[in-house]
Enzyme design. Structure first.
Site, PDB file in Angstrom:
ATOM      1  N   GLU A 315       0.813  -1.213   0.000  1.00  7.64           N
ATOM      2  CA  GLU A 315       0.000   0.000   0.000  1.00  7.64           C
ATOM      3  C   GLU A 315       0.853   1.273   0.000  1.00  7.64           C
ATOM      4  O   GLU A 315       0.612   2.216   0.754  1.00  7.64           O
ATOM      5  CB  GLU A 315      -0.973  -0.006   1.192  1.00  7.64           C
ATOM      6  N   ASP A 394      -8.515  -8.763   3.627  1.00  8.14           N
ATOM      7  CA  ASP A 394      -8.315  -7.656   4.558  1.00  8.14           C
ATOM      8  C   ASP A 394      -9.481  -7.510   5.536  1.00  8.14           C
ATOM      9  O   ASP A 394     -10.308  -6.615   5.388  1.00  8.14           O
ATOM     10  CB  ASP A 394      -8.144  -6.355   3.747  1.00  8.14           C
ATOM     11  N   GLU A 422     -13.031  -2.128  11.654  1.00  9.57           N
ATOM     12  CA  GLU A 422     -12.909  -1.356  10.418  1.00  9.57           C
ATOM     13  C   GLU A 422     -13.986  -1.712   9.386  1.00  9.57           C
ATOM     14  O   GLU A 422     -14.708  -0.844   8.907  1.00  9.57           O
ATOM     15  CB  GLU A 422     -11.515  -1.578   9.832  1.00  9.57           C
TER      16      GLU A 422
HETATM   17  C1  GCU Z   1      -6.256  -1.996   5.728  1.00  3.11           C
HETATM   18  C2  GCU Z   1      -6.567  -0.672   6.340  1.00  3.11           C
HETATM   19  C3  GCU Z   1      -5.396   0.247   6.344  1.00  3.11           C
HETATM   20  C4  GCU Z   1      -4.207  -0.449   6.982  1.00  3.11           C
HETATM   21  C5  GCU Z   1      -3.949  -1.767   6.287  1.00  3.11           C
HETATM   22  C6  GCU Z   1      -2.880  -2.594   6.958  1.00  3.11           C
HETATM   23  O1  GCU Z   1      -6.052  -1.860   4.357  1.00  3.11           O
HETATM   24  O2  GCU Z   1      -7.627  -0.093   5.657  1.00  3.11           O
HETATM   25  O3  GCU Z   1      -5.738   1.403   7.039  1.00  3.11           O
HETATM   26  O4  GCU Z   1      -3.087   0.351   6.899  1.00  3.11           O
HETATM   27  O5  GCU Z   1      -5.114  -2.538   6.303  1.00  3.11           O
HETATM   28  O6  GCU Z   1      -3.258  -3.542   7.643  1.00  3.11           O
HETATM   29  O7  GCU Z   1      -1.714  -2.334   6.808  1.00  3.11           O
END
Ligand code: GCU
Length: 720
Positions: A315, A394, A422
């Site tokens: 990410e 996720d 979440e």
């Molecule tokens: C999810 C979440 C993010 C977080 C990521 C992770 O995608 O939305 O906010 O950073 O998980 O676990 O690294």
């Protein structure tokens, strides 16, 4: 003129009124939820009688800080629940006392006792026994921390009015790692946090007042959690600046009395970003040296530092792929710096490409975790732990267990569970997650055709790993009740209890939590436990049918309904809904091949439509809307029915809760009532959005005729 009598009566009422106000004020102050499951409310005289034979004094066999904390907690709990101040006596006078000490200390004090040879680290033993001919209650363990856990266990029993007569109870944790992660940013905001700002940071610094951090450590210790990572996995490199480490050590100082080890999330590019090097290549000796120096510096400030959590190549976070290196190269360079101090590295398996081409039907984000880490099995140092989310995507409302749990034999692992809701309603919807976690932990991977539940794999029991366990993403905040909703705290409690003993049932866990949090009124216990135990299924039924994932706005808040946001982008949370059908084909035969990552018996289970459970059907298979489920319903009718049923059940929670109006304190009663009313209205929004969406796509009406009129005509052109 008023008579003296009526003045007296008026006065009496005024006094009574004032007294009542005081009582209410006290109740209100006491019931903000801040005490969570450690309320220690006074027992009824009847229940208190059970403890008449409890010793009236306590001795502690050493003055180490955790033992001292244990004794203070014992005194506090007994005073609040039984109204008795325990006498704190010298260890030279242990007769008729509650004796707190480690096994070696106890052996030295009373060689005549038959003590267990050893208890696993953090395990404890509660036992009535005679010392010098007089009856004592022993709380003993291999470590100071174990003694503290024993005290909390004893107090929990008293709070739930369990008998202590002739107690002889040994408890051992299932795994050494029982940690929480907090996704707190240094500016005080919390990523995916729904309970207020950070208890650790504000405006780029560690908070001046760390009272809440200390109270949090106490809560964590009370359920056996022994580590806490205080900052976001999307880590700010600045956390490793010298000046910041000194600040962070203040948090470690407030954790220490509760036996909670502090750890930090770190950014792999730190050697370059804050270290002044021109590289962060993990195989560059200068980088290794940089990590060594930083780690040595941390241990100078925090001698019991736990280690690091790493999110890399994920990410947008930089990672070893920048230099063509592997996660093992990255994890090991840090692990080697930590090794001499006893620290560990949690390297997160959440590594995937979020620019996947959605046109390509063979592409599959779910495969990334296994594809990236299975080939490296055995390449990680023995103080590296691969931290694996429960499912391959996720934290969706339902996912199968990640195949990587079975794919590492020579590597330590830990399961990552998400306490903060979440994708499961963000604490505004009731969703007790322990039943979901248990399904994953109990799932049998059939490694080498033997029983291999996920809980044994992650605990390191199956392949005899030195370390392993459980990590929960908690994200408590400054809100008085920690998570924003009093009922959501059952998830934090449940995470700790499962990490200690994953064989506990969801029923047992929620029964304990409810007694501790709301008292023992049978109607309260019956109502709350029933609501909590059904809540995940209710939430699932109006948000994520048949394993399709939470049909939420995945590009935004992960909360509102938004089924279209999952498609036609690179994030890979696809459900591939079109005019004919829905679901990801992950089969070996015709799909992405994801199922091939599981051991053979599990492959068979999921590959065949005949054996794949309805609740994961759309995770593994693409089927027409008219496909008939094991339940006998078509997919489309199931989607309509489950959304209407789910919304109805969410509405029914209100009436169930209203039964408790005179049975729980008014603050929590009204807070929770409002939340449930809101949830019921949101469940209708979800129901209508998803039903309209799927009707427009499929063109197939609801057999019960509930929503066509409101939805307009179905779409016509084929999207794919
Ligand atoms: C999810 C979440 C993010 C977080 C990521 C992770 O995608 O939305 O906010 O950073 O998980 O676990 O690294």
């Amino acid at each position: 003129m008023r008579s003296t009598r009526s003045i007296k009566t008026a006065l009496r009422f005024a006094v009574l009124g004032a007294a009542l106000l005081c009582v209410l004020a006290v109740t209100a102050a006491a019931e903000t939820g801040a005490e969570a499951w450690l309320r220690y409310s006074a027992l009824s005289p009847q229940a208190a009688k059970t403890y008449q034979r409890l010793p009236h004094k306590t001795v502690v066999l050493d003055d180490f800080v955790v033992l001292k904390t244990a004794q203070q907690e014992l005194v506090r709990g007994v005073a609040q629940m039984l109204g008795e101040t325990l006498l704190v006596a010298e260890k030279s006078a242990p007769e008729n006392a509650i004796v707190l000490g480690t096994l070696p200390q106890l052996r030295a004090l009373a060689p005549e006792l038959h003590l267990p040879r050893d208890l696993r680290s953090d395990g404890y033993w509660l036992k009535t026994a005679k010392i010098r001919g007089s009856e004592c209650l022993l709380i003993t363990a291999s470590t100071d921390r174990g003694v503290l856990y024993g005290v909390f266990a004893l107090l929990s029993k008293i709070a739930r009015a369990e008998s202590l007569a002739a107690i002889d109870e040994e408890q051992q944790p299932y795994a050494p790692i029982r940690w929480v992660n907090q996704w707190d940013n240094l500016d005080g905001r919390i990523e995916r946090g729904y309970g207020g700002p950070s208890i650790f940071f504000a405006d780029g610094n560690v908070r001046g007042d760390l009272t809440r951090a200390s109270e949090y450590a106490r809560l964590l210790a009370s359920v056996g959690i022994n580590g806490c990572t205080i900052n976001n996995v999307n880590a700010a490199p600045g956390i490793l600046e010298d000046s910041f480490i000194a600040q962070v050590s203040r948090i470690a100082d407030v954790f220490r009395p509760w036996g909670v080890q502090l750890s930090l999330s770190v950014d792999m590019s730190s050697p370059k970003v804050i270290g002044g090097l021109d590289t962060f290549d993990p195989l560059d000796p200068r980088v290794a040296e940089w990590w060594r120096k930083i780690v040595d510096e941390i241990y100078r400030h925090i001698p019991d530092f736990g280690g690091f959590v790493v999110k890399a190549d994920s990410e947008g976070r930089l990672g070893p792929s920048t230099y063509g290196r592997t996660p093992a190269d990255a994890a090991n360079v840090i692990a080697r710096a930590l090794k001499p101090h006893g620290g560990v590295v949690f390297y997160r398996a959440f590594v995937y490409n979020h620019h996947l081409d959605w046109h390509e039907l063979k592409n599959d984000r779910a495969k990334a975790v296994y594809d990236n880490f299975h080939p490296l099995d055995g390449a990680f140092d023995d103080n590296v732990i691969i931290q694996i989310k429960n499912g391959p995507i996720d934290f969706q409302v339902r996912e199968p267990a990640s195949p990587l749990f079975a794919g590492l034999r020579r590597t330590n692992e830990a399961i990552e569970l998400q306490v903060t809701q979440e994708y499961t309603g963000q604490q505004r919807h009731l969703c007790f997650l322990v039943p979901m976690w248990k399904e994953v932990l109990d799932f049998d991977m059939r490694v080498d055709a033997n029983a291999t539940p996920v809980k044994d794999l992650v605990a390191g029991r199956t392949f005899h790993r030195p370390v392993g366990g459980f990590v929960g993403v908690a994200n408590v905040g400054m809100d008085a009740n920690w998570l924003g909703s009093p009922l959501a705290m059952a998830n934090l409690y449940g995470f700790g209890r499962l990490a200690w003993d994953p064989n506990l049932s969801a029923e047992k866990i929620i029964d304990e939590w409810t007694h501790l949090t709301f008292g023992s009124d049978p109607l309260v216990v019956k109502t709350i436990t029933a609501m909590q135990l059904t809540s995940w299924h209710v939430y699932e039924s109006y948000t994520g049918p048949l394993g399709a994932g939470t049909l939420t706005n995945i590009l935004g808040n992960h909360y509102d309904p938004g089924p279209e946001s999952s498609e036609e982008n690179g994030w890979g949370q696809w459900h591939r809904a079109d005019h004919q059908g829905i679901g990801m084909d992950r089969t070996i035969a015709t799909g992405t091949g994801y199922i091939g990552q599981y051991p053979p018996e599990v492959q068979k289970l999921y590959e065949s439509l005949a054996s794949c459970a309805d609740n994961l059907l759309l995770f593994f298979h693409h089927v027409p809307y008219t496909y008939v489920l094991h339940s006998g319903k078509t997919v489309i009718q199931h989607v309509y029915d489950s959304h209407y049923d789910g919304a109805d059940q969410a509405r029914d929670f209100i009436a169930q809760w209203q039964l408790l109006e005179r049975h729980v304190d008014q603050d929590r009663y009204h807070d929770i009532l409002q939340r449930l009313q809101y949830q019921a209205s949101q469940a209708i929004v979800w129901r209508d959005t998803i039903c309209k969406w799927i009707y427009r796509l499929s063109g197939i009406p609801d057999q019960k005729g509930r929503m066509q009129a409101a939805s307009g005509p179905p779409d016509t052109p084929d999207r794919h």
